[in-house]
Design a protein around this motif. Structure first.
Motif, mmCIF file in Angstrom:
data_model
loop_
_atom_site.group_PDB
_atom_site.id
_atom_site.type_symbol
_atom_site.label_atom_id
_atom_site.label_comp_id
_atom_site.label_asym_id
_atom_site.label_seq_id
_atom_site.Cartn_x
_atom_site.Cartn_y
_atom_site.Cartn_z
ATOM 1 N N ASP A 154 0.818 -1.217 0.000
ATOM 2 C CA ASP A 154 0.000 0.000 0.000
ATOM 3 C C ASP A 154 0.855 1.272 0.000
ATOM 4 O O ASP A 154 0.422 2.314 -0.508
ATOM 5 C CB ASP A 154 -0.934 -0.002 1.218
ATOM 6 N N PHE A 155 2.054 1.194 0.563
ATOM 7 C CA PHE A 155 2.977 2.338 0.499
ATOM 8 C C PHE A 155 3.216 2.722 -0.955
ATOM 9 O O PHE A 155 3.193 3.912 -1.321
ATOM 10 C CB PHE A 155 4.302 1.946 1.175
ATOM 11 N N GLN B 35 -0.043 4.209 -2.631
ATOM 12 C CA GLN B 35 -0.224 5.609 -2.256
ATOM 13 C C GLN B 35 0.823 6.505 -2.918
ATOM 14 O O GLN B 35 0.523 7.629 -3.329
ATOM 15 C CB GLN B 35 -0.162 5.750 -0.738
ATOM 16 N N LEU B 36 2.041 6.011 -3.012
ATOM 17 C CA LEU B 36 3.093 6.783 -3.669
ATOM 18 C C LEU B 36 2.732 7.047 -5.127
ATOM 19 O O LEU B 36 2.897 8.162 -5.638
ATOM 20 C CB LEU B 36 4.424 6.031 -3.555
ATOM 21 N N LEU C 222 0.550 9.501 -0.570
ATOM 22 C CA LEU C 222 1.372 9.060 0.557
ATOM 23 C C LEU C 222 1.725 10.255 1.438
ATOM 24 O O LEU C 222 2.198 11.282 0.934
ATOM 25 C CB LEU C 222 2.656 8.404 0.029
ATOM 26 N N SER D 200 5.811 10.165 5.936
ATOM 27 C CA SER D 200 6.150 8.764 5.687
ATOM 28 C C SER D 200 7.265 8.655 4.663
ATOM 29 O O SER D 200 8.198 7.856 4.816
ATOM 30 C CB SER D 200 4.922 7.993 5.196
ATOM 31 N N PHE D 201 7.192 9.464 3.633
ATOM 32 C CA PHE D 201 8.209 9.412 2.582
ATOM 33 C C PHE D 201 9.552 9.923 3.095
ATOM 34 O O PHE D 201 10.599 9.338 2.784
ATOM 35 C CB PHE D 201 7.751 10.234 1.375
ATOM 36 N N TRP E 231 8.511 -0.873 3.765
ATOM 37 C CA TRP E 231 7.441 0.036 3.332
ATOM 38 C C TRP E 231 6.485 0.319 4.485
ATOM 39 O O TRP E 231 6.077 1.453 4.700
ATOM 40 C CB TRP E 231 6.644 -0.573 2.181
ATOM 41 N N LEU F 79 4.397 3.746 6.570
ATOM 42 C CA LEU F 79 2.966 3.914 6.773
ATOM 43 C C LEU F 79 2.600 3.985 8.247
ATOM 44 O O LEU F 79 1.668 4.684 8.638
ATOM 45 C CB LEU F 79 2.195 2.768 6.103
#
Length: 234
Positions: A35-36, A39-40, A45, A49-50, A226, A230
């Motif tokens: 899911d990371f 979303q990216l 995202l 988180s990034f 990842w 999140l």
């Protein structure tokens, strides 16, 4: 999204990597379809988180260089030694500098990064890779490394080919395009070819069950990397 070929088209099904990927598809998909990444690709995202990922990825590269230095020692012929050595040089003298340049665009200096401790997810994967290399041979080490080297190429290729990916206005567009570039895709293909060459001397295809265990664990540890990002947003 502009790319018609898929990354899987360049993976020979009968190659060792092709077999590992097919047999451990659940573990692999948990990593490359996390899911990371979803979303990216959509640009949703959380930036915290990034940025955390960027910090940990730099710390990861330090250990990654050590793993490839170990591969130089473990290799059994000069061509493989030279290719592994070239990767060490690329990580220490090029990739880490490029990563820092990228981090600066996100307001992160080298001092900011190295002041941070390694996250548990970073420690877990990198030390697992080194442990497999120390306990096993060069093929064990390579298989543990493959999710990182090849996974990023497949992830970026998937994102570029997906109708769900948004590039316009996406703050992560540069990251996607960097790993989708022909240069990085060629690096990933070279890693697949090198694994095939070294495994031929070490009976890699006859050790597929044990290597599958290593590949699955390494893929799931990458997925945890990842998830680390999140979890910050929860």
């Amino acid at each position: 999204m502009g790319q018609t070929k898929t990354f899987t088209n360049i993976i020979p099904a009968d190659s060792l990597f092709g077999k590992l990927r097919a047999r451990e598809s659940d573990a692999w998909q948990s990593y490359v379809c996390h899911d990371f990444i979803t979303q990216l690709g959509k640009g949703t995202l959380p930036q915290t988180s990034f940025k955390h990922y960027l910090i940990q990825d730099y710390l990861f590269l330090i250990q990654f260089a050590r793993a490839y230095a170990l591969a130089v020692y473990k290799a059994e012929d000069l061509p493989a030694m030279r290719q592994f050595s070239a990767t060490v040089h690329a990580i220490l003298d090029m990739e880490m500098s490029l990563h820092l340049d990228f981090c600066k665009e996100w307001g992160l200096s080298e001092a900011d990064i190295i002041a941070q401790p390694e996250a548990r997810a970073c420690v877990a994967y990198t030390r697992y890779v080194l442990d497999r290399g120390l306990q096993g041979d060069v093929v064990d080490l390579q298989v543990a490394l493959m999710p990182c080297m090849v996974g990023y190429a497949e992830i970026a290729n998937r994102l570029m080919a997906s109708s769900d990916t948004v590039l316009d206005g996406n703050p992560y567009r540069a990251w996607i395009e960097m790993y989708a570039s022909d240069e990085f895709q060629d690096v990933a293909k070279a890693e697949i070819d090198l694994l095939e060459n070294t495994s031929a001397k070490r009976g890699g295809h006859t050790r597929i069950d044990g290597l599958c265990q290593t590949f699955a664990m390494a893929s799931r540890l990458e997925a945890d990397f990842w998830q680390m990002g999140l979890d910050l947003a929860k």
